[in-house]
Design an enzyme around this catalytic site. Structure first.
Site, PDB file in Angstrom:
ATOM      1  N   PHE A   1       0.746  -1.039  -0.030  1.00 48.99           N
ATOM      2  CA  PHE A   1       0.083  -0.097  -0.007  1.00 48.99           C
ATOM      3  C   PHE A   1       0.845   1.088   0.188  1.00 48.99           C
ATOM      4  O   PHE A   1       0.489   2.268   0.443  1.00 48.99           O
ATOM      5  CB  PHE A   1      -1.055   0.045   1.280  1.00 48.99           C
ATOM      6  CG  PHE A   1      -1.765  -1.326   1.531  1.00 48.99           C
ATOM      7  CD1 PHE A   1      -2.992  -1.442   0.536  1.00 48.99           C
ATOM      8  CD2 PHE A   1      -1.401  -2.204   2.188  1.00 48.99           C
ATOM      9  CE1 PHE A   1      -3.768  -2.595   0.574  1.00 48.99           C
ATOM     10  CE2 PHE A   1      -2.210  -3.484   2.165  1.00 48.99           C
ATOM     11  CZ  PHE A   1      -3.238  -3.880   1.466  1.00 48.99           C
TER      12      PHE A   1
ATOM     13  N   GLU B   1       4.172   6.549  -3.564  1.00 46.69           N
ATOM     14  CA  GLU B   1       5.345   6.919  -4.000  1.00 46.69           C
ATOM     15  C   GLU B   1       5.442   8.485  -3.222  1.00 46.69           C
ATOM     16  O   GLU B   1       4.730   9.290  -2.818  1.00 46.69           O
ATOM     17  CB  GLU B   1       5.278   7.491  -5.364  1.00 46.69           C
ATOM     18  CG  GLU B   1       5.165   6.127  -6.307  1.00 46.69           C
ATOM     19  CD  GLU B   1       5.146   6.471  -7.830  1.00 46.69           C
ATOM     20  OE1 GLU B   1       5.655   7.264  -8.204  1.00 46.69           O
ATOM     21  OE2 GLU B   1       4.692   5.554  -8.486  1.00 46.69           O
TER      22      GLU B   1
ATOM     23  N   ASN C   1      -7.394   1.151  -3.454  1.00 43.87           N
ATOM     24  CA  ASN C   1      -7.196   2.121  -4.477  1.00 43.87           C
ATOM     25  C   ASN C   1      -8.498   2.767  -5.120  1.00 43.87           C
ATOM     26  O   ASN C   1      -8.874   3.811  -5.404  1.00 43.87           O
ATOM     27  CB  ASN C   1      -6.345   1.763  -5.367  1.00 43.87           C
ATOM     28  CG  ASN C   1      -4.879   1.646  -5.172  1.00 43.87           C
ATOM     29  OD1 ASN C   1      -4.494   2.056  -3.946  1.00 43.87           O
ATOM     30  ND2 ASN C   1      -3.865   1.438  -5.927  1.00 43.87           N
TER      31      ASN C   1
ATOM     32  N   LEU D   1      -9.199  14.641  -0.119  1.00 44.78           N
ATOM     33  CA  LEU D   1     -10.266  15.720  -0.474  1.00 44.78           C
ATOM     34  C   LEU D   1      -9.808  16.715  -1.013  1.00 44.78           C
ATOM     35  O   LEU D   1     -10.465  17.847  -1.045  1.00 44.78           O
ATOM     36  CB  LEU D   1     -11.183  15.852   0.721  1.00 44.78           C
ATOM     37  CG  LEU D   1     -12.216  14.880   1.106  1.00 44.78           C
ATOM     38  CD1 LEU D   1     -13.113  15.485   2.240  1.00 44.78           C
ATOM     39  CD2 LEU D   1     -12.994  14.374   0.028  1.00 44.78           C
TER      40      LEU D   1
ATOM     41  N   CYS E   1      -0.806   3.849 -10.562  1.00 45.99           N
ATOM     42  CA  CYS E   1      -1.770   3.088  -9.843  1.00 45.99           C
ATOM     43  C   CYS E   1      -3.099   3.478 -10.020  1.00 45.99           C
ATOM     44  O   CYS E   1      -3.791   2.765 -10.623  1.00 45.99           O
ATOM     45  CB  CYS E   1      -1.125   3.066  -8.262  1.00 45.99           C
ATOM     46  SG  CYS E   1       0.505   2.657  -8.304  1.00 45.99           S
TER      47      CYS E   1
ATOM     48  N   ARG F   1       3.914   8.844 -15.115  1.00 41.70           N
ATOM     49  CA  ARG F   1       3.028   8.072 -15.725  1.00 41.70           C
ATOM     50  C   ARG F   1       1.497   8.748 -15.594  1.00 41.70           C
ATOM     51  O   ARG F   1       1.039   9.251 -14.339  1.00 41.70           O
ATOM     52  CB  ARG F   1       2.981   6.816 -15.080  1.00 41.70           C
ATOM     53  CG  ARG F   1       4.302   6.048 -15.672  1.00 41.70           C
ATOM     54  CD  ARG F   1       4.288   4.511 -14.956  1.00 41.70           C
ATOM     55  NE  ARG F   1       4.649   4.861 -13.436  1.00 41.70           N
ATOM     56  CZ  ARG F   1       4.629   3.779 -12.689  1.00 41.70           C
ATOM     57  NH1 ARG F   1       4.149   2.410 -12.888  1.00 41.70           N
ATOM     58  NH2 ARG F   1       4.651   3.969 -11.151  1.00 41.70           N
TER      59      ARG F   1
HETATM   60  C1  UGA Z   1      -1.431   5.324  -4.587  1.00 45.95           C
HETATM   61  C2  UGA Z   1      -1.978   4.849  -3.148  1.00 45.95           C
HETATM   62  O1  UGA Z   1      -2.271   5.995  -2.411  1.00 45.95           O
HETATM   63  C3  UGA Z   1      -1.179   3.943  -2.179  1.00 45.95           C
HETATM   64  O2  UGA Z   1      -1.732   3.638  -0.900  1.00 45.95           O
HETATM   65  C4  UGA Z   1      -1.140   2.725  -3.184  1.00 45.95           C
HETATM   66  O3  UGA Z   1      -0.207   1.397  -2.586  1.00 45.95           O
HETATM   67  C5  UGA Z   1      -0.166   2.881  -4.597  1.00 45.95           C
HETATM   68  O4  UGA Z   1      -1.124   4.049  -5.280  1.00 45.95           O
HETATM   69  C6  UGA Z   1      -0.124   1.653  -5.308  1.00 45.95           C
HETATM   70  O5  UGA Z   1      -1.115   1.029  -5.908  1.00 45.95           O
HETATM   71  O6  UGA Z   1       1.315   1.315  -5.608  1.00 45.95           O
HETATM   72  P1  UGA Z   1       0.555   6.871  -5.401  1.00 45.95           P
HETATM   73  O7  UGA Z   1      -0.143   6.457  -6.591  1.00 45.95           O
HETATM   74  O8  UGA Z   1       2.021   6.794  -5.033  1.00 45.95           O
HETATM   75  O9  UGA Z   1      -0.237   5.844  -4.321  1.00 45.95           O
HETATM   76  O10 UGA Z   1      -0.144   8.263  -5.151  1.00 45.95           O
HETATM   77  P2  UGA Z   1      -1.322   9.131  -4.264  1.00 45.95           P
HETATM   78  O11 UGA Z   1      -0.519   9.652  -3.161  1.00 45.95           O
HETATM   79  O12 UGA Z   1      -2.373   8.038  -4.007  1.00 45.95           O
HETATM   80  O13 UGA Z   1      -1.801   9.959  -5.072  1.00 45.95           O
HETATM   81  C7  UGA Z   1      -2.494   9.622  -6.559  1.00 45.95           C
HETATM   82  C8  UGA Z   1      -2.931  10.849  -7.072  1.00 45.95           C
HETATM   83  O14 UGA Z   1      -3.982  11.601  -6.467  1.00 45.95           O
HETATM   84  C9  UGA Z   1      -1.784  12.083  -7.341  1.00 45.95           C
HETATM   85  O15 UGA Z   1      -1.971  12.442  -8.752  1.00 45.95           O
HETATM   86  C10 UGA Z   1      -2.172  13.144  -6.670  1.00 45.95           C
HETATM   87  O16 UGA Z   1      -1.810  14.343  -6.837  1.00 45.95           O
HETATM   88  C11 UGA Z   1      -3.891  12.831  -6.657  1.00 45.95           C
HETATM   89  N1  UGA Z   1      -4.483  13.325  -5.282  1.00 45.95           N
HETATM   90  C12 UGA Z   1      -4.243  12.952  -4.212  1.00 45.95           C
HETATM   91  C13 UGA Z   1      -5.582  14.349  -5.459  1.00 45.95           C
HETATM   92  O17 UGA Z   1      -5.890  14.818  -6.650  1.00 45.95           O
HETATM   93  N2  UGA Z   1      -6.210  14.771  -4.369  1.00 45.95           N
HETATM   94  C14 UGA Z   1      -6.222  14.186  -3.184  1.00 45.95           C
HETATM   95  O18 UGA Z   1      -6.695  14.693  -2.218  1.00 45.95           O
HETATM   96  C15 UGA Z   1      -5.173  13.161  -3.011  1.00 45.95           C
END
Ligand code: UGA
Length: 446
Positions: free
Chosen positions: A145, A148, A204, A246, A256, A324
């Site tokens: 989980f 990055e 996810n 949020l 991911c 990506r």
């Molecule tokens: C995500 C999950 O959070 C991890 O728990 C999971 O292990 C990982 O995928 C995976 O499957 O390997 P990650 O892709 O590193 O992790 O990034 P996140 O921090 O989840 O952010 C994802 C995207 O959502 C980013 O583009 C971020 O900018 C965006 N985001 C996040 C928003 O637009 N609003 C938010 O409030 C939070």
């Protein structure tokens, strides 16, 4: 214990280094000799805070080694972790399991009798059971989980561990691998294969849904004249809802969430279950990119052709050089196609961006990107972008117009410095708002 970690991308390299940190002897395995050579020399081919130090420490101590040789891995390991990628299949929403199947088949062909083969990759439910039936080795599933940018922390101090196992023996082997993490109090959920696989995709899917929910509220705020930042704060005080994930803006990207929700909806279809709402989650997310493009056109007087656009951010999120499915680069590339002269700056992701989008312009600093710009788009919320002084920035650009696509900048400061400031889901400055026709309109804007 002697562990191998197959696949040394961002998941595998992190897992290998963290397992060495927990005290295990670790052999990282990859089919790519360049990756193995870089890691052997202590070079990490991507940006992940804390990881280079850990890899250097444990390659120096001899507890962490890397190889391309599956026979060596089979002879060495008691437990083999498979950490290869499961990208979206081309021409389909489904996951491409080529690398997972190949890695399991390769290590099963060399593993010592009694070795445990543990999948960590994110896979469609049913994969572990299929592999267990096909291979002459015991299989377990242990989804990860990690985020990055926080990968080391999330691996060493996870908020939970999930073991998908078919026997008490497999459970006790995994308990031994993670003994220090469990001793530190990490909750453990032991499950069957399908549940363990689903925990990951469900987590996810939930996170993506939460982001798209607030972005859908941003769309409503735009139509009704509300402020999604205030709305998110207010609903987030309800601890059943919570404030995390949020943040409205240009939406989620990365390797991911986008591909995982598509693969999950696809797999559910195969199982005869409708997860159609995940397709709407995806659609809302992509509409936010359209919105930034539309705002850019609007601020440039109807079309961006010939306009100089500075894009702040290329990585899909801060503290990463991963591009990506980056919303920032998607928007940048679309504006370029519409004839804008686009210059991108990112603190870490420029090399990756340049390779993937060679036709975009790139700057080596935010200042250089801003110079002469007709429009600035803030699309990845690196902390240093929040520290840009709007007054100084106004002296660099051709026209002080900015779209905050991450809701992270201080609108009052930028407006006070003379900027024409727009943000997603937040009201346009007074005097620029179109009439909504809603009751109370006259009172709000006499
Ligand atoms: C995500 C999950 O959070 C991890 O728990 C999971 O292990 C990982 O995928 C995976 O499957 O390997 P990650 O892709 O590193 O992790 O990034 P996140 O921090 O989840 O952010 C994802 C995207 O959502 C980013 O583009 C971020 O900018 C965006 N985001 C996040 C928003 O637009 N609003 C938010 O409030 C939070």
């Amino acid at each position: 214990m002697r562990l191998t970690v197959i696949g040394t991308g961002y998941l595998g390299a992190t897992h290998a280094a963290c397992m060495a940190e927990l005290g295990h002897e670790v052999l990282g395995v990859d089919v790519d000799p360049d990756k193995v050579a870089a890691l052997r020399a202590g070079r990490v081919p991507f940006h992940e805070p804390g990881l280079p130090g850990l890899i250097a420490k444990h390659t120096a101590s001899g507890r962490l080694r890397f190889t391309t040789d599956y026979a060596e891995a089979g002879a060495f390991g008691e437990v083999h972790f498979v950490c290869v990628g499961t990208p979206q299949r081309s021409g389909s929403e489904g996951a491409d399991l080529t690398y997972v199947d190949a890695a399991f088949a390769a290590i099963a062909g060399h593993a010592a009798p009694g070795a445990l083969l543990v999948g960590k990759s994110t896979v469609p439910v049913g994969t572990a059971g299929r592999l267990a039936a096909a291979l002459d080795a015991e299989v377990a599933w242990n989804p990860e989980f990690l985020r990055e940018g926080f990968a080391v922390e999330d691996t060493l101090r996870p908020d939970r561990l999930v073991f998908g196992v078919g026997s008490a023996r497999a459970e006790s082997i995994l308990r031994a691998v993670y003994a220090p993490v469990l001793a530190a109090g990490a909750p453990l959920v032991v499950a069957d294969f399908p549940t363990a696989e689903l925990v990951k995709t469900a987590a996810n899917a939930f996170l993506a849904t939460k982001i798209s929910f607030i972005n859908a509220m941003a769309e409503v705020c735009e139509a009704a004249g509300g402020d999604v930042g205030v709305l998110a704060e207010a609903i987030g005080y309800d601890d059943r809802i919570g404030r995390k994930f949020l943040r409205a803006g240009v939406g989620f990207g990365g390797g991911c969430l986008p591909k995982d929700i598509r693969a999950f909806a696809h797999r559910a279809d195969e199982l005869g279950v409708s997860l159609a709402f995940l397709r709407e989650v995806d659609a809302i997310n992509l509409r936010r990119r359209d919105k930034v493009v539309a705002l850019a056109r609007e601020l440039c007087g109807g079309a961006v052709q010939g306009a100089r656009v500075a894009v702040l951010g290329a990585a899909f999120k801060p503290d990463s050089d991963d591009i990506r499915d980056s919303p920032a680069l998607d928007v940048a590339a679309r504006l370029r196609l519409e004839g804008a002269d686009v210059t991108v700056y990112d603190p870490e992701a420029l090399d990756n961006a340049r390779k993937a989008f060679p036709l975009l312009g790139y700057a080596l600093s935010a200042e250089e990107a801003l110079r002469g710009a007709d429009l600035v788009l803030h699309l990845t919320e690196w902390p240093q972008f929040r520290e840009i002084d709007p007054e100084r920035a106004a002296t660099l650009v051709g026209r002080p117009r900015i779209v905050d696509g991450r809701g992270a900048l201080d609108a009052d400061r930028w407006t006070a410095a003379g900027w024409h400031f727009r943000a997603l889901g937040r009201p346009a400055p007074a005097g620029e708002r179109p009439a909504t026709g809603l009751p109370g309109e006259e009172k709000r804007r006499p």
